[in-house]
Scaffold this motif. Structure first.
Motif, PDB file in Angstrom:
ATOM      1  N   GLU A 241      40.410   6.486  45.204  1.00 48.05           N
ATOM      2  CA  GLU A 241      41.709   5.817  45.360  1.00 48.05           C
ATOM      3  C   GLU A 241      41.753   4.548  44.523  1.00 48.05           C
ATOM      4  OE1 GLU A 241      45.376   5.489  46.247  1.00 48.05           O
ATOM      5  OE2 GLU A 241      44.444   6.824  47.729  1.00 48.05           O
ATOM      6  N   ALA A 242      40.642   3.809  44.499  1.00 50.57           N
ATOM      7  CA  ALA A 242      40.588   2.584  43.704  1.00 50.57           C
ATOM      8  C   ALA A 242      40.678   2.896  42.210  1.00 50.57           C
ATOM      9  CB  ALA A 242      39.304   1.821  44.013  1.00 50.57           C
ATOM     10  N   VAL A 243      40.036   3.985  41.786  1.00 53.02           N
ATOM     11  CA  VAL A 243      40.129   4.397  40.386  1.00 53.02           C
ATOM     12  C   VAL A 243      41.569   4.780  40.049  1.00 53.02           C
ATOM     13  CG1 VAL A 243      39.451   6.150  38.701  1.00 53.02           C
ATOM     14  CG2 VAL A 243      37.727   5.119  40.200  1.00 53.02           C
ATOM     15  N   ALA A 244      42.185   5.587  40.895  1.00 54.91           N
ATOM     16  CA  ALA A 244      43.567   5.993  40.657  1.00 54.91           C
ATOM     17  C   ALA A 244      44.486   4.782  40.564  1.00 54.91           C
ATOM     18  CB  ALA A 244      44.029   6.928  41.773  1.00 54.91           C
ATOM     19  N   ALA A 245      44.270   3.797  41.442  1.00 57.12           N
ATOM     20  CA  ALA A 245      45.091   2.586  41.429  1.00 57.12           C
ATOM     21  C   ALA A 245      44.926   1.821  40.123  1.00 57.12           C
ATOM     22  CB  ALA A 245      44.728   1.702  42.616  1.00 57.12           C
ATOM     23  N   ALA A 246      43.698   1.808  39.588  1.00 58.11           N
ATOM     24  CA  ALA A 246      43.454   1.117  38.317  1.00 58.11           C
ATOM     25  C   ALA A 246      44.246   1.746  37.182  1.00 58.11           C
ATOM     26  CB  ALA A 246      41.963   1.128  37.986  1.00 58.11           C
ATOM     27  N   TYR A 247      44.531   3.032  37.312  1.00 58.59           N
ATOM     28  CA  TYR A 247      45.300   3.739  36.291  1.00 58.59           C
ATOM     29  C   TYR A 247      46.770   3.907  36.681  1.00 58.59           C
ATOM     30  CZ  TYR A 247      41.179   4.495  33.530  1.00 58.59           C
ATOM     31  OH  TYR A 247      40.080   4.274  32.731  1.00 58.59           O
ATOM     32  N   GLY A 248      47.150   3.343  37.824  1.00 59.77           N
ATOM     33  CA  GLY A 248      48.543   3.347  38.234  1.00 59.77           C
ATOM     34  C   GLY A 248      49.087   4.702  38.601  1.00 59.77           C
ATOM     35  N   VAL A 249      48.207   5.572  39.158  1.00 58.02           N
ATOM     36  CA  VAL A 249      48.641   6.913  39.544  1.00 58.02           C
ATOM     37  C   VAL A 249      48.202   7.192  40.979  1.00 58.02           C
ATOM     38  CG1 VAL A 249      48.548   7.786  37.182  1.00 58.02           C
ATOM     39  CG2 VAL A 249      46.531   7.988  38.647  1.00 58.02           C
ATOM     40  N   PRO A 250      48.850   8.120  41.668  1.00 57.12           N
ATOM     41  CA  PRO A 250      48.413   8.471  43.020  1.00 57.12           C
ATOM     42  C   PRO A 250      47.158   9.330  42.989  1.00 57.12           C
ATOM     43  CG  PRO A 250      50.236   9.875  42.354  1.00 57.12           C
ATOM     44  CD  PRO A 250      50.080   8.846  41.267  1.00 57.12           C
ATOM     45  N   LEU A 251      46.361   9.243  44.039  1.00 54.15           N
ATOM     46  CA  LEU A 251      45.209  10.129  44.194  1.00 54.15           C
ATOM     47  C   LEU A 251      45.643  11.381  44.935  1.00 54.15           C
ATOM     48  CD1 LEU A 251      42.109  10.597  43.984  1.00 54.15           C
ATOM     49  CD2 LEU A 251      41.943   9.590  46.279  1.00 54.15           C
ATOM     50  N   VAL A 252      45.274  12.532  44.403  1.00 49.55           N
ATOM     51  CA  VAL A 252      45.572  13.812  45.042  1.00 49.55           C
ATOM     52  C   VAL A 252      44.278  14.361  45.622  1.00 49.55           C
ATOM     53  CG1 VAL A 252      46.413  16.162  44.706  1.00 49.55           C
ATOM     54  CG2 VAL A 252      47.459  14.261  43.441  1.00 49.55           C
ATOM     55  N   LEU A 253      44.275  14.624  46.933  1.00 49.52           N
ATOM     56  CA  LEU A 253      43.091  15.171  47.591  1.00 49.52           C
ATOM     57  C   LEU A 253      43.066  16.691  47.469  1.00 49.52           C
ATOM     58  CD1 LEU A 253      42.785  13.050  50.867  1.00 49.52           C
ATOM     59  CD2 LEU A 253      41.476  12.832  48.737  1.00 49.52           C
ATOM     60  N   LEU A 254      41.889  17.217  47.187  1.00 48.85           N
ATOM     61  CA  LEU A 254      41.680  18.657  47.094  1.00 48.85           C
ATOM     62  C   LEU A 254      41.029  19.125  48.389  1.00 48.85           C
ATOM     63  CD1 LEU A 254      40.176  18.672  43.486  1.00 48.85           C
ATOM     64  CD2 LEU A 254      42.533  19.246  44.129  1.00 48.85           C
ATOM     65  N   PRO A 255      41.695  19.937  49.174  1.00 46.36           N
ATOM     66  CA  PRO A 255      41.135  20.339  50.469  1.00 46.36           C
ATOM     67  C   PRO A 255      40.000  21.336  50.327  1.00 46.36           C
ATOM     68  CG  PRO A 255      43.186  21.507  50.060  1.00 46.36           C
ATOM     69  CD  PRO A 255      43.032  20.516  48.933  1.00 46.36           C
ATOM     70  N   GLY A 256      39.111  21.322  51.315  1.00 49.04           N
ATOM     71  CA  GLY A 256      38.083  22.355  51.402  1.00 49.04           C
ATOM     72  C   GLY A 256      36.950  22.215  50.435  1.00 49.04           C
ATOM     73  N   CYS A 257      36.681  21.007  49.971  1.00 45.83           N
ATOM     74  CA  CYS A 257      35.566  20.861  49.029  1.00 45.83           C
ATOM     75  C   CYS A 257      34.985  19.458  49.085  1.00 45.83           C
ATOM     76  CB  CYS A 257      36.008  21.173  47.602  1.00 45.83           C
ATOM     77  SG  CYS A 257      37.124  19.962  46.882  1.00 45.83           S
ATOM     78  N   GLY A 258      33.741  19.366  48.598  1.00 44.66           N
ATOM     79  CA  GLY A 258      33.085  18.092  48.423  1.00 44.66           C
ATOM     80  C   GLY A 258      33.183  17.647  46.977  1.00 44.66           C
ATOM     81  N   HIS A 259      32.080  17.112  46.451  1.00 42.95           N
ATOM     82  CA  HIS A 259      32.089  16.558  45.101  1.00 42.95           C
ATOM     83  C   HIS A 259      32.163  17.643  44.036  1.00 42.95           C
ATOM     84  CE1 HIS A 259      31.416  13.378  42.201  1.00 42.95           C
ATOM     85  NE2 HIS A 259      30.406  14.053  41.662  1.00 42.95           N
ATOM     86  N   ALA A 260      31.500  18.761  44.262  1.00 40.60           N
ATOM     87  CA  ALA A 260      31.403  19.809  43.240  1.00 40.60           C
ATOM     88  C   ALA A 260      32.592  20.758  43.303  1.00 40.60           C
ATOM     89  CB  ALA A 260      30.097  20.574  43.393  1.00 40.60           C
ATOM     90  N   SER A 261      33.800  20.217  43.197  1.00 40.05           N
ATOM     91  CA  SER A 261      35.002  21.051  43.289  1.00 40.05           C
ATOM     92  C   SER A 261      35.068  22.137  42.214  1.00 40.05           C
ATOM     93  CB  SER A 261      36.259  20.174  43.244  1.00 40.05           C
ATOM     94  OG  SER A 261      36.265  19.348  42.102  1.00 40.05           O
ATOM     95  N   PRO A 262      34.574  21.929  40.982  1.00 39.81           N
ATOM     96  CA  PRO A 262      34.636  23.029  40.012  1.00 39.81           C
ATOM     97  C   PRO A 262      33.879  24.281  40.446  1.00 39.81           C
ATOM     98  CG  PRO A 262      34.250  20.956  38.884  1.00 39.81           C
ATOM     99  CD  PRO A 262      34.099  20.682  40.351  1.00 39.81           C
TER     100      PRO A 262
END
Length: 285
Positions: A241-262
């Motif tokens: 969220e802090a990274v997204a804020a630094a770029y002025g965009v919303p954070l979108v959460l991906l359900p059903g996964c941890g860090h290794a979403s790919p």
């Protein structure tokens, strides 16, 4: 859901490793699809181009997909600096994209790959990237606010590598990268990717993680989207969220996964990438 053996077979058949070279440098990478636009996929610190297998095969219906092995990973030439910054990786990325003749691509950075992607956008504002997508971005520990954590993180990672080796480190750490609901084949693919690392490349990437700061490269001179796994404990939603804020965009959460979403939700991630690119399609023509 693919088994580990099925993934290995698909990797060799549909997403094989190839190489390119320029000026004494070599990169290994994988490619799939024949679409008009190009997605360039940058993996994280504990992974490789192979981690994008199922994303590439899903997205390849609509795009040309290129997944590199970062310097020091796979067969890619390591960087010269012992403690490289993201700009060093960005320079290598520019050479890679130029060698492949890639223009106007969508640059997708996962984890530490997001730090490389943001540095590229900052270093080459009129470069070959037309859109930036950050997936579970790793900010890095280069800022002063992380002074107390930096050496602990560096020591922890390098000591684990020295004590356990790459395979032992993969067995110990891979489980943190997925959600509690991840199946056995997903866990095995994450572990296999980490166990395939080159120790020297991992050391250099650890120095990047500990020595640079993604926020240093904000804001970006091109459209940005930011996603994070809802169950990510490596780069948790609050940090993303802090990274997204630094770029002025919303954070979108991906359900059903941890860090290794790919690896854990490749089809959902591919669909999410497609939607984001379609929404900002005018930037990539």
């Amino acid at each position: 859901m693919r088994t580990h053996e099925e993934r290995l077979a698909a990797l060799g058949t549909h997403f094989p490793l190839v190489e390119a070279g320029e000026g004494g440098r070599r990169w290994t990478y994988r490619t799939a699809g024949r679409g008009g636009r190009t997605l360039v996929l940058l993996h994280g610190i504990g992974s490789s181009s192979a981690s994008w297998l199922d994303v590439a095969l899903a997205a390849g219906r609509d795009f040309r997909v290129v997944a590199w092995d970062a310097p020091g990973y796979g067969g890619s030439t390591p960087l010269a600096a012992e403690r490289p910054l993201a700009t060093d990786y960005a320079q290598s990325l520019e050479g890679f994209l130029a060698t492949l003749g890639i223009e106007g691509c969508v640059l997708v950075g996962h984890s530490l790959g997001a730090l490389m992607a943001t540095a590229y956008a900052a270093a080459y504002p009129r470069g070959r990237a037309a859109q930036l997508i950050l997936v579970s971005p790793a900010r890095g520990y280069g800022a002063r606010e992380f002074d107390a954590e930096r050496e602990r993180v560096r020591a922890s990672r390098l000591q684990a590598l020295a004590a356990l080796g790459v395979a032992g480190m993969a067995a110990e750490r891979a489980g943190r990268l997925v959600s509690p609901s991840a199946g056995a084949s997903v866990r095995e693919w994450v572990r296999w990717n980490m166990a395939s690392l080159n120790a020297d490349g991992y050391r250099q990437a650890t120095e990047l993680l500990c020595g640079d700061d993604l926020a240093r490269y904000a804001p970006a001179p091109l459209p940005v989207a930011c996603f994070c796994g809802a169950d990510d404990v490596v780069t948790p939603p609050a940090a993303c969220e802090a990274v997204a804020a630094a770029y002025g965009v919303p954070l979108v959460l991906l359900p059903g996964c941890g860090h290794a979403s790919p690896v854990e939700i490749p089809h959902l991630l591919a669909a999410t990438l497609r939607e984001s690119i379609e929404m900002k399609g005018e930037c990539c023509e």
